[in-house]
Each structure stands twice: as structure tokens, then as C-alpha cells.
Write a protein that holds these residues in place. Structure first.
Motif, PDB file in Angstrom:
ATOM      1  N   GLU A  83       0.878  -1.105  -0.225  1.00 19.04           N
ATOM      2  CA  GLU A  83       0.056  -0.276   0.173  1.00 19.04           C
ATOM      3  C   GLU A  83       1.216   1.384  -0.073  1.00 19.04           C
ATOM      4  O   GLU A  83       0.359   2.484  -0.622  1.00 19.04           O
ATOM      5  N   LYS A  84       1.900   1.398   0.458  1.00 15.50           N
ATOM      6  CA  LYS A  84       2.533   2.306   0.947  1.00 15.50           C
ATOM      7  C   LYS A  84       3.485   2.470  -0.171  1.00 15.50           C
ATOM      8  O   LYS A  84       4.099   4.245  -0.518  1.00 15.50           O
ATOM      9  N   VAL A  85       4.374   1.640  -0.376  1.00 15.27           N
ATOM     10  CA  VAL A  85       4.919   1.829  -1.979  1.00 15.27           C
ATOM     11  C   VAL A  85       3.916   2.647  -3.035  1.00 15.27           C
ATOM     12  O   VAL A  85       4.602   2.891  -3.764  1.00 15.27           O
ATOM     13  N   GLY A  86       3.070   2.084  -3.223  1.00 17.32           N
ATOM     14  CA  GLY A  86       2.085   1.958  -4.531  1.00 17.32           C
ATOM     15  C   GLY A  86       1.321   4.081  -4.146  1.00 17.32           C
ATOM     16  O   GLY A  86       1.378   4.084  -4.779  1.00 17.32           O
ATOM     17  N   GLU A  87       1.232   4.123  -2.531  1.00 16.92           N
ATOM     18  CA  GLU A  87       0.778   5.835  -2.437  1.00 16.92           C
ATOM     19  C   GLU A  87       2.176   6.320  -2.791  1.00 16.92           C
ATOM     20  O   GLU A  87       1.783   7.569  -2.946  1.00 16.92           O
ATOM     21  N   ALA A  88       2.917   6.183  -2.528  1.00 20.79           N
ATOM     22  CA  ALA A  88       4.694   7.207  -2.708  1.00 20.79           C
ATOM     23  C   ALA A  88       4.415   6.452  -4.654  1.00 20.79           C
ATOM     24  O   ALA A  88       5.008   7.878  -5.201  1.00 20.79           O
ATOM     25  N   GLY A  89       3.726   6.214  -5.414  1.00 23.50           N
ATOM     26  CA  GLY A  89       3.737   5.894  -6.708  1.00 23.50           C
ATOM     27  C   GLY A  89       5.598   5.347  -7.167  1.00 23.50           C
ATOM     28  O   GLY A  89       5.951   5.967  -8.263  1.00 23.50           O
ATOM     29  N   PHE A  90       5.894   4.499  -6.708  1.00 23.88           N
ATOM     30  CA  PHE A  90       7.281   3.711  -6.917  1.00 23.88           C
ATOM     31  C   PHE A  90       6.081   2.632  -8.112  1.00 23.88           C
ATOM     32  O   PHE A  90       5.435   2.162  -8.850  1.00 23.88           O
ATOM     33  N   GLU A  91       7.090   2.354  -9.480  1.00 27.69           N
ATOM     34  CA  GLU A  91       6.771   1.643 -10.737  1.00 27.69           C
ATOM     35  C   GLU A  91       8.010   0.784 -10.488  1.00 27.69           C
ATOM     36  O   GLU A  91       8.889   0.405  -9.439  1.00 27.69           O
ATOM     37  N   ASP A  92       7.605  -0.636 -10.940  1.00 29.38           N
ATOM     38  CA  ASP A  92       8.737  -2.324 -10.825  1.00 29.38           C
ATOM     39  C   ASP A  92       8.745  -2.171 -10.123  1.00 29.38           C
ATOM     40  O   ASP A  92       9.719  -2.795  -9.453  1.00 29.38           O
ATOM     41  N   VAL A  93       7.786  -2.621  -8.530  1.00 27.65           N
ATOM     42  CA  VAL A  93       7.774  -2.551  -7.863  1.00 27.65           C
ATOM     43  C   VAL A  93       7.939  -4.448  -7.383  1.00 27.65           C
ATOM     44  O   VAL A  93       7.056  -5.183  -8.171  1.00 27.65           O
ATOM     45  N   VAL A  94       8.525  -4.668  -6.496  1.00 29.79           N
ATOM     46  CA  VAL A  94       8.697  -6.051  -6.230  1.00 29.79           C
ATOM     47  C   VAL A  94       9.421  -6.453  -5.006  1.00 29.79           C
ATOM     48  O   VAL A  94      10.004  -5.788  -4.273  1.00 29.79           O
ATOM     49  N   ILE A  95       8.392  -6.908  -3.746  1.00 24.26           N
ATOM     50  CA  ILE A  95       8.045  -6.740  -2.521  1.00 24.26           C
ATOM     51  C   ILE A  95       8.458  -8.832  -2.112  1.00 24.26           C
ATOM     52  O   ILE A  95       7.632  -9.369  -2.506  1.00 24.26           O
ATOM     53  N   LYS A  96       9.665  -8.633  -1.999  1.00 25.95           N
ATOM     54  CA  LYS A  96       9.724 -10.308  -1.479  1.00 25.95           C
ATOM     55  C   LYS A  96      10.075 -10.607   0.054  1.00 25.95           C
ATOM     56  O   LYS A  96      10.966 -10.160   1.137  1.00 25.95           O
ATOM     57  N   PRO A  97       9.746 -11.367   0.997  1.00 26.30           N
ATOM     58  CA  PRO A  97       9.768 -11.742   2.346  1.00 26.30           C
ATOM     59  C   PRO A  97      11.100 -12.604   2.351  1.00 26.30           C
ATOM     60  O   PRO A  97      11.251 -13.303   2.013  1.00 26.30           O
TER      61      PRO A  97
END
Length: 393
Positions: free
Chosen positions: A88-102
Motif C-alpha cells: 500500500e505504501k509503495v503504491g501511494e508513494a508512486g513506486f514503479e516496477d515494484v517487487v516485494i519479497k519476504p
């Protein structure tokens, strides 16, 4: 017994008495010292036990505070909640090509540590926004590492983040990010951090000022709504521009942040005022121009047009949503008679049934539409037929 012998006996007696007194005092003093040492030892033991008890109380209080500011004990719940919050926060900040891994977590005593890696592309301003929002979330988490690499021929940076969060035993409730939040950090609000950080942006060239390119002399009719869309250009194409009124604005004149002038003049005359445009970079730069509106007598009313057909597609075309697509907002219009969805951006024209118009601006819950030289607003859920002026109804 001679006098001399009597004196000698007295002296000996006194010595014996003194010896007895000294011996008795020595035993008493020794016992007193031993008792005093015992009392001091007991006092130190009590102090240690009281200190240990105070430490235990403080530790329990800290644990209670930690439990209010941590993730749930359950691994799957904690990982899901925190991962959703990061997305949610990287979306609100406008990040692109996002990859989040645990990453692999671990348990240490009464707590568990959760780690995540984030890779994305974003300009420095949005990285600053994300970091500010990250630390505004008042939970036990931290940014363990952050790497920013400039990209060739782009204002974006390659962003690599590693973050860690903590979950504690006996915590079952899911923390609410909206409630568990700092209103401002130690150095102020987001604008304060951006002003300090972006003023020393080493990753891209200096900020170029925008320029107003609109006509500055206009005519309006007294008693009728005047509307005009102010235009500006910025050499930094990705900068977002905002408009505002400067000095001399007549009463009732309004200028939206997107640049739409609107006014219903109530007196004849010539009115001069300043219009300013600035970008969203830090430090911001701006341009100013003087505008003139000459208010004249209204024109005679036009002949009423012929009646239009009773069926009109515009009555079945509804504004369903306003979204941000890339860097530009869009208005989504559902044309139910044709099972079709129109996606309109500011400046685009449309023709639906008997209705012709142009999208002026797109807000969060409404749009401004120019129809027949008049600008009207339409809220989400309304049919486009309700955007017509009074003369079209």
C-alpha cells in the motif's frame, strides 16, 4: 600498711578496673560493629531485591508498550499484514516496477523478526515520501539498508530496501496503521524533510522553472459564469504543476489547483490580477503573469433550439470513477446503452448522444466539464445528462 603501700594498692586497683572496663568495651564495640555490618548487609540485600523488583516492573511496562507497537505473534498473520501495508505504501508513494519479497525470519526468545526486500524505481522525492510514511507507522520496524542508484537518461532511481519488523508473543490483535501513526516526526512533516533532502539532490540536474503560456487578456459577461483553463509548460516533463492566484484577484474569482479560472462577475469594468504556477520539486520554482478580465454587458439571449429527441444516450452514460493512470488522471464514463467504457483525460473531447463537451479537469470525486462554453461539475454516480447547463435541460 604504710602509706606507700596503700597508694600502690590503689594504683593497682585502678589498673584492674580500667582493664576490666577496656575488655568489656572491646567486646561491646566488636559486637556492635558486627551487628552494624549485618544490618548493612541486610540493607544492601533489600536494596538489591527492591532494584530487581523495580527492573521487573519497568521491564513489564516496556513489554506492554512493545506489545502495543508490534506485529501479531502468528507468523502468517504478521507477514500478511505487514506485506499488505508495504504494498500500500509503495503504491501511494508512486513506486514503479515494484517487487516485494519476504526474507527468512527468525525467533529470538519472546519475539520473532520478519524481514522483507523491496526493489523498485522512483525519483528521490517519492523515496523520501515512502521513508517518511514508513517511520510514521509507529510499530517496531526499521529500514535495515537502503541503496539508491541513478538511472541513465531518467530522473528515477533504482531503489533497493531491506526492512525488518518484530512480532511478540501473546499479541493477537492486528495493529491499525491509521491509528498507530505519528502525525509528524522529529524534524517536522513530510514537506520539511523533502525541503532538506531534495535541495541536495545529487542524482539529477537542477530544477527548471515552468512557464505560463496562456492568453492573459479575456472578456467576461456580467452575471454569467466565466471559465478559462490556464496553460503552462515545464521543461522538466515529469514535474506536476499547480496554480494559484496572486495579488489583485477580484472578489469571487477562483482558480483551481489544476488551473481552471472561474468567476461570476457582478460589476462592469477591467480587473487585473496575478496568476502563479509552480512545480512539485523541492526547492520549488515558479512563474507569474498578470491577467486582465474585461467585464461587459451580457449578450441578448439566444433563440431556444428545437426540442431534442426524448431518448438520449447521455441519460444512460454515468461517471463511474476517477483514477490516476500514469502521471495523468482519467475520468471513466460507462455508456450503458452500448456496453462501453470511455476513459477520458483532461483536454479530451467527447460526443455522447446529444451531448458534446470537453473534460477540463479530473478531481478525486468529480470532474469539470466544458459544455457550450460553460464549465460544470459532475460527481461520481451522476449521468452526463445532469452536466448540461440550464439552457440544455
Amino acid at each position: 600498711m604504710s602509706k606507700r603501700e596503700k597508694v600502690l594498692v590503689g594504683v593497682v586497683g585502678m589498673l584492674v578496673v580500667l582493664g576490666v572496663l577496656y575488655f568489656g568495651y572491646s567486646r561491646y564495640a566488636s559486637a556492635y560493629d558486627q551487628r552494624a555490618k549485618q544490618l548493612e548487609s541486610l540493607k544492601q540485600q533489600i536494596d538489591r531485591e527492591e532494584f530487581t523488583e523495580i527492573q521487573a516492573i519497568f521491564a513489564a511496562q516496556r513489554l506492554a508498550i512493545y506489545q502495543e507497537h508490534c506485529l501479531p505473534e502468528d507468523y502468517r498473520t504478521a507477514q500478511s499484514v505487514y506485506s499488505n501495508w508495504l504494498h500500500e505504501k509503495v503504491g501511494e508513494a508512486g513506486f514503479e516496477d515494484v517487487v516485494i519479497k519476504p526474507l527468512s525470519g527468525k525467533k529470538v526468545g519472546m519475539h520473532a523478526e520478519y524481514a522483507f526486500s523491496i526493489r523498485a524505481k522512483a525519483p528521490l522525492a517519492r523515496v523520501t515520501q515512502f521513508c517518511y510514511e514508513f517511520y510514521s507507522f509507529d510499530v517496531l520496524h526499521k529500514i535495515k539498508s537502503i541503496v539508491l542508484r541513478p538511472m541513465q537518461d531518467s530522473e528515477d532511481l533504482e531503489v533497493a530496501l531491506t526492512v525488518e519488523a518484530v512480532g511478540i508473543k501473546q499479541v493477537a490483535d492486528v495493529v491499525d496503521p491509521k491509528k498507530q501513526r505519528h502525525e509528524s516526526l522529529s524534524h517536522g512533516k513530510l514537506a520539511d524533510y523533502q525541503k532538506a533532502i531534495l535541495a541536495r539532490d545529487f542524482f539529477r540536474p537542477g530544477n527548471k522553472p515552468p512557464k505560463l503560456v496562456s492568453t492573459t487578456k479575456h472578456t467576461a459577461e456580467m452575471g454569467k459564469t466565466f471559465s478559462y483553463s490556464v496553460k503552462a509548460e515545464d521543461p522538466d516533463k515529469k514535474d506536476k504543476l499547480s496554480f494559484q492566484l496572486g495579488e489583485g484577484a477580484p472578489e469571487g474569482l477562483q482558480l483551481s489547483e489544476r488551473g481552471t479560472l472561474s468567476w461570476k462577475p457582478g460589476a462592469l469594468g477591467e480587473f487585473k490580477f496575478n496568476v502563479m504556477v509552480h512545480d512539485d520539486r523541492q526547492p520549488t520554482v515558479m512563474d507569474t503573469k498578470e491577467f486582465t478580465i474585461a467585464v461587459i454587458e451580457p449578450k441578448p439571449p439566444e433563440t431556444k433550439p428545437e426540442s431534442k429527441p426524448s431518448f438520449d444516450d447521455a441519460q444512460h452514460a454515468f461517471l463511474t470513477a476517477t483514477i490516476i493512470s500514469g502521471e495523468q488522471p482519467e475520468a471513466w464514463v460507462s455508456l450503458r446503452t452500448k456496453n462501453k467504457m470511455l476513459r477520458l483525460k483532461p483536454g479530451e473531447t467527447f460526443e455522447i448522444g446529444q451531448l458534446k463537451g470537453k473534460i477540463v479537469s479530473v478531481g478525486d470525486k468529480n470532474v469539470e466539464i466544458e459544455i457550450g462554453g460553460e464549465t460544470v461539475q459532475l460527481r461520481i454516480g451522476q449521468p452526463l445528462s445532469e452536466a448540461r447547463g440550464s439552457g440544455d435541460l
